[in-house]
Design an enzyme around this catalytic site. Structure first.
Site, mmCIF file in Angstrom:
data_model
loop_
_atom_site.group_PDB
_atom_site.id
_atom_site.type_symbol
_atom_site.label_atom_id
_atom_site.label_comp_id
_atom_site.label_asym_id
_atom_site.label_seq_id
_atom_site.Cartn_x
_atom_site.Cartn_y
_atom_site.Cartn_z
ATOM 1 N N ASP A 150 32.444 55.962 12.679
ATOM 2 C CA ASP A 150 32.635 56.883 13.812
ATOM 3 C C ASP A 150 31.361 56.972 14.649
ATOM 4 O OD1 ASP A 150 31.482 58.112 11.587
ATOM 5 O OD2 ASP A 150 32.487 60.041 11.876
ATOM 6 N N TYR B 105 44.579 45.371 6.192
ATOM 7 C CA TYR B 105 45.624 44.507 6.740
ATOM 8 C C TYR B 105 46.467 43.856 5.655
ATOM 9 C CZ TYR B 105 44.339 44.366 11.726
ATOM 10 O OH TYR B 105 44.124 44.662 13.042
ATOM 11 N N LYS C 273 32.657 53.644 6.073
ATOM 12 C CA LYS C 273 33.002 55.077 6.091
ATOM 13 C C LYS C 273 32.754 55.598 4.673
ATOM 14 C CE LYS C 273 34.615 58.825 8.041
ATOM 15 N NZ LYS C 273 33.873 59.562 9.080
ATOM 16 N N ASP D 25 38.568 45.191 14.049
ATOM 17 C CA ASP D 25 39.607 45.089 15.073
ATOM 18 C C ASP D 25 39.365 46.147 16.154
ATOM 19 O OD1 ASP D 25 42.088 44.235 16.252
ATOM 20 O OD2 ASP D 25 42.973 46.073 15.461
ATOM 21 N N ASP E 216 37.562 45.645 20.347
ATOM 22 C CA ASP E 216 38.176 46.009 21.634
ATOM 23 C C ASP E 216 37.245 46.913 22.439
ATOM 24 O OD1 ASP E 216 40.520 44.662 20.772
ATOM 25 O OD2 ASP E 216 41.801 46.092 21.828
HETATM 26 C C1 IPM Z 1 43.172 40.745 17.064
HETATM 27 C C2 IPM Z 1 44.576 41.206 17.233
HETATM 28 C C3 IPM Z 1 45.349 40.974 15.951
HETATM 29 C C4 IPM Z 1 44.673 41.781 14.861
HETATM 30 C C5 IPM Z 1 46.854 41.324 16.024
HETATM 31 C C6 IPM Z 1 47.549 40.542 17.118
HETATM 32 C C7 IPM Z 1 47.537 41.121 14.693
HETATM 33 O O1 IPM Z 1 44.615 42.534 17.634
HETATM 34 O O2 IPM Z 1 42.969 39.552 16.751
HETATM 35 O O3 IPM Z 1 42.246 41.549 17.240
HETATM 36 O O4 IPM Z 1 44.927 42.982 14.710
HETATM 37 O O5 IPM Z 1 43.863 41.190 14.125
HETATM 38 MN MN MN Z 2 42.668 43.405 18.017
#
Ligand code: IPM
Ligand code: MN
Length: 360
Positions: A223, A143, A191, A247, A251
């Site tokens: 992975d 990032y 990785k 990140d 999710d």
């Molecule tokens: C998260 C979000 C952020 C990230 C975005 C909004 C920059 O997806 O907090 O997971 O990628 O860190």
């Molecule tokens: Mn995110």
């Protein structure tokens, strides 16, 4: 004795203002019941700040955050700014804030809440026991790495994945300390079969692990981990990983527990912590009053626990969320079939606040 605390609230974009209002109501209920005074200071960030100030993180927002006891952020992001250069996108505000606060450890707990086994795509017997925390490195890695550039016309782009021993060490320490208060298993995700950065990561985490002989350390390729999280989620306790890997896998955990809208996070460093739900601004849901406020409310609970050292208050909020869910309260994301009885953001918040107020 009650506490007085200064909490900056950054509603941000999309569904952000709707779920920030839910979190603020819950903090208000906590202050009332426990005799605290929380001064909630709203400030702008993200697309709303870009529109008002031309900057995704206005200096007065940053100054207020640095001077606060804790920061609550709901969401940033707006497709209207997709074509902007990176430094004038809403996300740049959040990335700059994380860096300025030095919140290098992002804790993202994911567990099955009462009555929600079966709400996600997993068979109940697979999901059973799912109770893990992703510790995502938050101020380094892909990032922030330089060089970075985009030459669209020339057809070339570069990003960089750097880490130093010190950066890996401090986030690994957080993971091991956390595991000590849990089931004492750390899974370090990398990785290392392809990336040099991951080889350093693995070596440093192994070294830190020697200081925690009571905690089991295992290494897993990212992975393979993505797959095992779906197949055997209940085997994980604490997972520690690079910024982008965290990140992505967080999710995935949102889906596993039933909805991304449920997940909270705490970003910790040496100064004020930053507390945000894991879901984004969800532009498709914005303004409809249907967003799930639970991720934001559980982030407020983490703010109480880690930001203000109010552990009993945090647990009381978490119990209220569980009680409301156990009683059948559901927002649309948790009822894919739709139908009557689906609660709006406000009605879900009412149910949680009521459960909080009626608990002994
Ligand atoms: C998260 C979000 C952020 C990230 C975005 C909004 C920059 O997806 O907090 O997971 O990628 O860190
Ligand atoms: Mn995110």
């Amino acid at each position: 004795m009650g506490r007085r605390a200064r909490v900056v609230v950054l509603p941000g974009d999309g569904i952000g203002p709707e779920v920030a209002a839910s979190a603020a109501r819950v903090l208000g209920a906590v202050a009332k019941r426990f005799g605290h005074v929380f001064d909630l200071e709203p400030h702008s960030i993200g697309a709303s700040a870009l529109r008002a100030d031309g900057k995704p993180l206005p200096p007065r927002t940053l100054d207020a955050c640095l001077a606060s006891d804790a920061v609550f952020l709901a969401a940033v992001g707006d497709p209207a700014f997709d074509a902007n250069p990176p430094e004038r996108r809403p996300e740049a505000g959040l990335l700059a804030l994380r860096k300025a606060l030095g919140v290098f450890a992002n804790l993202r707990p994911a567990r099955l809440l009462s009555g929600l086994n079966g709400a996600g795509p997993l068979k109940p017997e697979v999901a059973r026991g799912l109770d893990l925390v992703i510790v995502r490195e938050l101020t380094g890695g892909l990032y922030y790495g330089t060089p970075r550039r985009l030459d669209l016309a020339g057809g070339e782009a570069v990003n960089t994945l750097p880490y130093t021993t010190a950066e890996i060490e401090r986030v690994a320490e957080v993971a091991f300390r956390l595991a000590r208060g849990r089931r004492r298993l750390v899974t370090s995700v990398d990785k290392s079969n392809v990336l040099e950065t991951s080889q350093l990561w693995r070596a440093v985490v192994t070294e830190v692990g020697l200081r925690y002989p009571d905690v089991t350390l295992e290494h897993q390729l990212v992975d393979s981990c993505a797959m095992s999280l779906v197949l055997t989620p209940g085997r994980y306790d604490v997972l520690v990983m690079e910024n982008l890997f965290g990140d992505i896998l967080s999710d995935e955990c949102g889906a596993l527990v039933g909805s991304l809208g449920l997940l909270p996070s705490a970003s910790l460093g040496d100064g004020p912590g930053l507390f945000e739900p894991v879901h984004g601004s969800a532009p498709a849901l914005a303004g409809k009053g249907i967003a799930n406020p639970v991720g934001a409310i559980l982030s407020a609970a983490l703010l109480l626990r880690h930001g203000l050292a109010l552990a009993d208050e945090a647990s009381a909020v978490e119990r209220a969320v569980e009680a409301a869910l156990a009683a059948g309260a559901r927002t649309a994301d948790l009822s894919p079939a739709g139908g009557a009885g689906i609660l709006s953001t406000t009605a879900m918040t009412d149910a949680i606040v009521r459960a909080f107020e009626t608990a002994a």
